[in-house]
Design an enzyme around this catalytic site. Structure first.
Site, short mmCIF file in Angstrom:
data_model
loop_
_atom_site.label_atom_id
_atom_site.label_comp_id
_atom_site.label_asym_id
_atom_site.label_seq_id
_atom_site.Cartn_x
_atom_site.Cartn_y
_atom_site.Cartn_z
N LYS A 1 5.48 -4.01 -10.89
CA LYS A 1 6.80 -4.71 -9.90
C LYS A 1 7.53 -5.33 -11.14
O LYS A 1 8.85 -5.59 -10.80
CB LYS A 1 6.24 -5.34 -9.04
CG LYS A 1 5.49 -4.57 -7.76
CD LYS A 1 6.31 -3.63 -7.12
CE LYS A 1 5.93 -2.78 -6.13
NZ LYS A 1 6.87 -1.92 -5.44
N TYR B 1 -0.56 -4.11 -10.16
CA TYR B 1 0.61 -4.21 -9.15
C TYR B 1 1.78 -5.09 -9.74
O TYR B 1 2.95 -4.83 -9.89
CB TYR B 1 0.10 -4.58 -7.79
CG TYR B 1 1.19 -4.33 -6.75
CD1 TYR B 1 1.57 -3.47 -5.99
CD2 TYR B 1 1.68 -5.76 -6.48
CE1 TYR B 1 2.37 -3.43 -5.11
CE2 TYR B 1 2.37 -5.80 -5.28
CZ TYR B 1 3.02 -4.61 -4.52
OH TYR B 1 4.05 -4.73 -3.67
P1 NAP Z 1 2.88 1.01 3.04
O1 NAP Z 1 2.99 0.71 4.71
O2 NAP Z 1 1.51 0.93 2.54
O3 NAP Z 1 3.77 2.33 2.83
C1 NAP Z 1 3.74 2.75 1.63
C2 NAP Z 1 4.48 4.06 1.51
O4 NAP Z 1 4.55 4.63 0.12
C3 NAP Z 1 4.17 5.00 2.33
O5 NAP Z 1 5.16 5.54 3.14
C4 NAP Z 1 3.58 6.02 1.44
O6 NAP Z 1 3.92 7.68 2.00
C5 NAP Z 1 4.37 5.85 0.22
N1 NAP Z 1 3.81 6.36 -0.96
C6 NAP Z 1 2.73 5.98 -1.68
N2 NAP Z 1 2.47 6.78 -2.86
C7 NAP Z 1 3.16 7.77 -2.84
C8 NAP Z 1 3.63 8.87 -3.62
N3 NAP Z 1 2.71 9.06 -4.63
N4 NAP Z 1 4.75 9.58 -3.34
C9 NAP Z 1 5.48 9.43 -2.47
N5 NAP Z 1 5.34 8.34 -1.43
C10 NAP Z 1 4.34 7.55 -1.61
O7 NAP Z 1 3.83 0.04 2.10
P2 NAP Z 1 4.85 -1.26 2.55
O8 NAP Z 1 4.51 -2.37 2.77
O9 NAP Z 1 5.91 -0.50 3.26
O10 NAP Z 1 5.54 -1.39 1.12
C11 NAP Z 1 6.92 -0.60 0.60
C12 NAP Z 1 7.31 -0.88 -0.86
O11 NAP Z 1 7.33 -2.37 -0.79
C13 NAP Z 1 5.92 -0.85 -1.75
O12 NAP Z 1 6.71 -0.59 -3.03
C14 NAP Z 1 5.38 -2.08 -1.82
O13 NAP Z 1 5.00 -2.28 -3.10
C15 NAP Z 1 6.67 -3.16 -1.59
N6 NAP Z 1 6.31 -4.28 -1.33
C16 NAP Z 1 5.58 -4.50 -0.15
C17 NAP Z 1 5.37 -5.64 0.60
C18 NAP Z 1 4.45 -6.26 1.57
O14 NAP Z 1 4.23 -7.41 1.86
N7 NAP Z 1 4.31 -5.20 2.39
C19 NAP Z 1 5.54 -6.94 -0.69
C20 NAP Z 1 6.40 -6.81 -1.76
C21 NAP Z 1 6.59 -5.49 -2.03
P3 NAP Z 1 2.58 8.19 2.66
O15 NAP Z 1 1.97 7.42 3.70
O16 NAP Z 1 3.35 9.56 3.10
O17 NAP Z 1 1.47 8.62 1.39
#
Ligand code: NAP
Length: 247
Positions: free
Chosen positions: A159, A155
């Site tokens: 990133k 990861y």
């Molecule tokens: P999440 O709730 O797990 O949601 C992940 C999203 O990514 C879902 O909408 C999922 O869609 C989509 N996804 C995964 N694989 C995919 C694919 N192959 N094609 C299209 N869509 C796909 O995650 P989140 O926390 O909202 O994170 C969103 C972004 O922020 C990510 O890039 C994550 O790495 C980044 N981020 C999050 C955090 C945190 O603390 N939450 C911190 C830093 C960065 P489906 O459900 O339709 O599969």
């Protein structure tokens, strides 16, 4: 309604941070394409919530790790909406584990989705943005890509790769009026962090100067700013939305 004439594509917008970004862009007038992969129902709910609030959105399924599928998705957006102004590369996954135990498959799948997925969408969207002589690309990186994080070699690499991709694309596309920036969220309350155990959440909170997790809306407001006219002279930057973790 500053984004009224604009079309935005947000990947992984059915839930979490992507959903909050899609809602913020739609509330500012953009027509928003809600990309999803597995969660059709969640994407439909996001569309319904945006429409109920007076905004415009449609859901579009695509696995962003598939280069040709991304081309089809972006071609469809352009043929149906006539343009593409804002691309938010938000979709991402985790497959955490210690480096010495990490399988090749867990490494590859995270890179394919998080890093190659962003490349795939930029690669196909940039052609249209160049034609339009302008556009905004916003890539969601992570504090793990800035600082590194034990248990997240795959990861963190994906990133950190997004940050390099952002800077290279920003340099290539700047003269075409296209800005490319990254947001590096810290720990934000979503399904992704809900999966962490309570003891990990408690120990992580201790490392955050603001002593709390952020909300998806905190990231969404930064994305909204980067998409705005006001951010037109900002490119190649990484903005941390992390309660002070990476200062
Ligand atoms: P999440 O709730 O797990 O949601 C992940 C999203 O990514 C879902 O909408 C999922 O869609 C989509 N996804 C995964 N694989 C995919 C694919 N192959 N094609 C299209 N869509 C796909 O995650 P989140 O926390 O909202 O994170 C969103 C972004 O922020 C990510 O890039 C994550 O790495 C980044 N981020 C999050 C955090 C945190 O603390 N939450 C911190 C830093 C960065 P489906 O459900 O339709 O599969």
């Amino acid at each position: 309604m500053k984004l009224e004439q604009q079309v935005a594509l947000v990947t992984g917008a059915g839930r979490g941070i992507g959903k909050a970004i899609a809602k913020a862009l739609a509330a500012d007038g953009a027509m928003v394409i809600i990309n999803y992969h597995g969660s059709e129902q969640k994407a439909a709910e996001t569309v319904r919530e945006i429409e109920e609030a007076g905004g415009r959105a449609i859901a579009l399924r695509c696995n962003i790790s598939d280069f040709n599928a991304c081309k089809e998705m972006i071609d469809k957006v352009i043929s149906e909406q006539g343009r593409l102004d804002i691309l938010v590369n938000n979709a991402g996954i985790t497959r955490d584990g210690l480096l010495m135990k990490m399988s090749e498959e867990d490494f590859d799948s995270v890179i394919e989705t998080n890093l190659k997925g962003a490349f795939n969408c930029i690669r196909h969207a940039a052609r249209q943005m160049i034609k339009q002589r302008g556009g905004r690309v916003i890539n969601i990186s992570s504090v793990s890509g800035v600082l590194g994080n034990a248990g997240q070699a795959n990861y963190s690499a994906s990133k950190a790769g997004i940050i390099g991709l952002t800077k290279a694309a920003a340099r290539e596309l700047a003269s075409r009026g296209i800005t490319v920036n990254a947001i590096a969220p810290g720990f934000i309350t979503t399904d992704m962090t809900d999966a962490l155990s309570e003891s990990i959440k408690t120990s992580v909170t201790e490392t955050i100067p603001m002593k709390k997790f952020g909300r998806p809306e905190d990231v969404a407001q930064t994305a909204l700013f980067l998409a705005s006219q006001e951010a037109g002279y900002i490119t190649g930057q990484v903005i941390c939305v992390d309660g002070g973790m990476a200062m």
